[in-house]
Design a protein around this motif. Structure first.
Motif, mmCIF file in Angstrom:
data_model
loop_
_atom_site.group_PDB
_atom_site.id
_atom_site.type_symbol
_atom_site.label_atom_id
_atom_site.label_comp_id
_atom_site.label_asym_id
_atom_site.label_seq_id
_atom_site.Cartn_x
_atom_site.Cartn_y
_atom_site.Cartn_z
ATOM 1 N N THR A 152 0.600 -0.907 -0.175
ATOM 2 C CA THR A 152 -0.024 -0.268 -0.247
ATOM 3 C C THR A 152 0.905 1.156 0.197
ATOM 4 O O THR A 152 0.553 2.569 -0.916
ATOM 5 N N ARG B 183 1.282 4.061 -3.119
ATOM 6 C CA ARG B 183 1.367 5.695 -2.897
ATOM 7 C C ARG B 183 2.389 6.334 -2.795
ATOM 8 O O ARG B 183 2.288 7.649 -3.376
ATOM 9 N N ARG C 92 -5.850 4.912 1.609
ATOM 10 C CA ARG C 92 -6.144 3.652 0.626
ATOM 11 C C ARG C 92 -6.258 2.611 2.551
ATOM 12 O O ARG C 92 -5.277 2.780 3.471
ATOM 13 N N ALA D 68 -5.147 -0.360 4.308
ATOM 14 C CA ALA D 68 -4.384 -1.633 5.353
ATOM 15 C C ALA D 68 -4.651 -2.370 5.641
ATOM 16 O O ALA D 68 -4.682 -1.635 6.372
#
Length: 441
Positions: A281, A285, A300, A302
């Motif tokens: 993740t 990003r 996000r 995660a």
């Protein structure tokens, strides 16, 4: 003694266990090499000035170990000149090293993955020796190298070469140690745990990795930011990422690297490139940030890196650093208006065409570069531009994959062209990018 010999002049690896030395295209190779070595011996040429070196363990760790050949009882043998080089082949594996290998295999099996220790992978004319190789999801292969004993500087210089060789052949290198000096190196992705005895490593308690794993803190460079601007200015107004140390359980590390949930990255800080392990993740990003650093990448969901466990710890966990979160109102810049997306690029077919063998390429009259390279670079740049213009999380994931496929097609084509023309690959790639991006202005 060793069975693998590196010939410096011919630049080939000789396998003494095979009649043709693993080079059937070179008839009578053994007679030629053996007679030449014996001739040097009669002339009194020192072994270190001849053409033969150890091609096994010594070469793997970056040590040049001279050798000479002999026949003993009808058997071909290569003998080290120095005793310390010979001892490198027979040094016993420590109990701690064996305990780590067993723990890696046990953790992988608990996660549903297969693995094996002391794996030799054939690569062309040579091999890759891996302490423990874990077969992960989607064809992923994680090569764990456990380095607990002290090695001299010449051996440390070979770490980067071994890691690069493994990565080039589809093995993700994962080096683990209990020495702080090794964990601070940037030649590969190191992880470190505390120095522990073998019986503690082998048991089922929670063994923690205290160095090598990072979480990325994404922040906006304004007057309210807690971190200094990495560009050395007062405040640049852009978005940045700062890696923060975080402990992770060793067993979780083994399983999640095999599953692809923890991945290696290269993080540039000034002129230094650091190599860390992060979650996939955070990696995505960071890719978003590199594609457009005028705004923060979207948050996000995660799963936590590690959670509570019923097992007793094998070592004292290192306290996680206390961080202060910035105000939510300062987490993003005003979004730019979305431009209408251009038609998506069919990179699958483009990449497929780039991989097809061909004998002739049409060259651009002004640059001398093949038009195929120019077209592929334009497609990759266009895919990158589209990624910068998207805001929806799902659309960015899809477009990011399109961009990666297009970029991979360019890299493949540039490599093939530079190898065919015997040119410097870096210079070809730089000239191609300058040509395409300058003409696009």
């Amino acid at each position: 003694m060793a069975n693998a010999v590196w010939h410096k002049k011919l630049r080939i690896l000789l396998d003494l266990t095979r009649d043709d030395l693993d080079h059937p295209e070179l008839p009578d190779l053994w007679e030629t090499v053996y007679k030449t070595d014996r001739f040097y011996g009669r002339l009194g040429v020192p072994v270190g000035e001849r053409d033969l070196q150890c091609g096994g363990v010594c070469r793997d760790v970056g040590v040049e170990a001279p050798m000479h050949l002999r026949m003993r009882g009808g058997r071909r043998e290569a003998v080290h000149e120095r005793r310390e080089d010979e001892e490198r082949h027979t040094a016993p594996m420590s109990d701690e090293h064996k305990a780590y290998q067993e723990r890696i295999l046990r953790a992988a099996q608990e996660g549903g993955f297969n693995g094996d220790s002391e794996v030799r992978t054939r690569v062309g004319r040579s091999w890759i020796q891996t302490d423990t190789l874990v077969e992960g999801a989607d064809g992923r292969r994680i090569g764990w190298e456990v380095q607990l004993s002290a090695i001299d500087p010449s051996g440390l210089r070979g770490v980067r070469a071994r890691a690069a060789k493994a990565a080039k052949n589809g093995i993700t290198p994962a080096w683990h140690t209990d020495r702080a000096a090794y964990a601070q190196r940037n030649d590969t992705h190191w992880t470190r745990s505390d120095h522990l005895p073998a019986h503690v490593i082998a048991r089922n308690g929670d063994l923690r990795i205290v160095s090598g794993f990072r979480v990325l803190d994404f922040w906006h460079c304004d007057i309210h930011a807690l971190y200094p601007c990495p560009h050395g200015v007062r405040r640049c107004g852009k978005a940045h990422a700062t890696p923060k140390p975080r402990d992770v359980l060793f067993d979780d590390m083994v399983r999640r690297t095999a599953a692809g949930a923890i991945v290696p990255i290269q993080f540039r800080a000034g002129t230094t490139v650091h190599r860390y392990w992060v979650t996939n993740t955070d990696r995505d990003r960071l890719d978003d940030l590199h594609s457009d650093d005028t705004r923060l990448p979207p948050e996000r969901e995660a799963a936590p890196v590690t959670g509570a466990s019923r097992n007793r710890p094998t070592c004292q966990p290192t306290p996680a650093p206390i961080t202060v979160r910035t105000s939510p109102s300062l987490t993003a810049l005003p979004a730019l208006p979305v431009q209408p997306p251009a038609p998506k690029i069919e990179t699958d077919s483009t990449a497929g065409e780039a991989q097809k063998p061909h004998t002739r390429q049409a060259a651009d009259d002004t640059s001398g570069l093949p038009s195929e390279l120019i077209t592929l670079q334009q497609a990759a740049d266009e895919a990158h531009l589209q990624l910068q213009q998207l805001h929806d999380h799902h659309d960015r994931d899809l477009q990011r994959q399109v961009w990666r496929n297009a970029a991979a097609a360019v890299q493949t084509a540039v490599t093939r062209y530079a190898r065919t023309k015997r040119l410097n690959r870096h210079e070809v790639e730089a000239r191609l990018r300058q040509l395409v991006r300058h003409s696009a202005r």
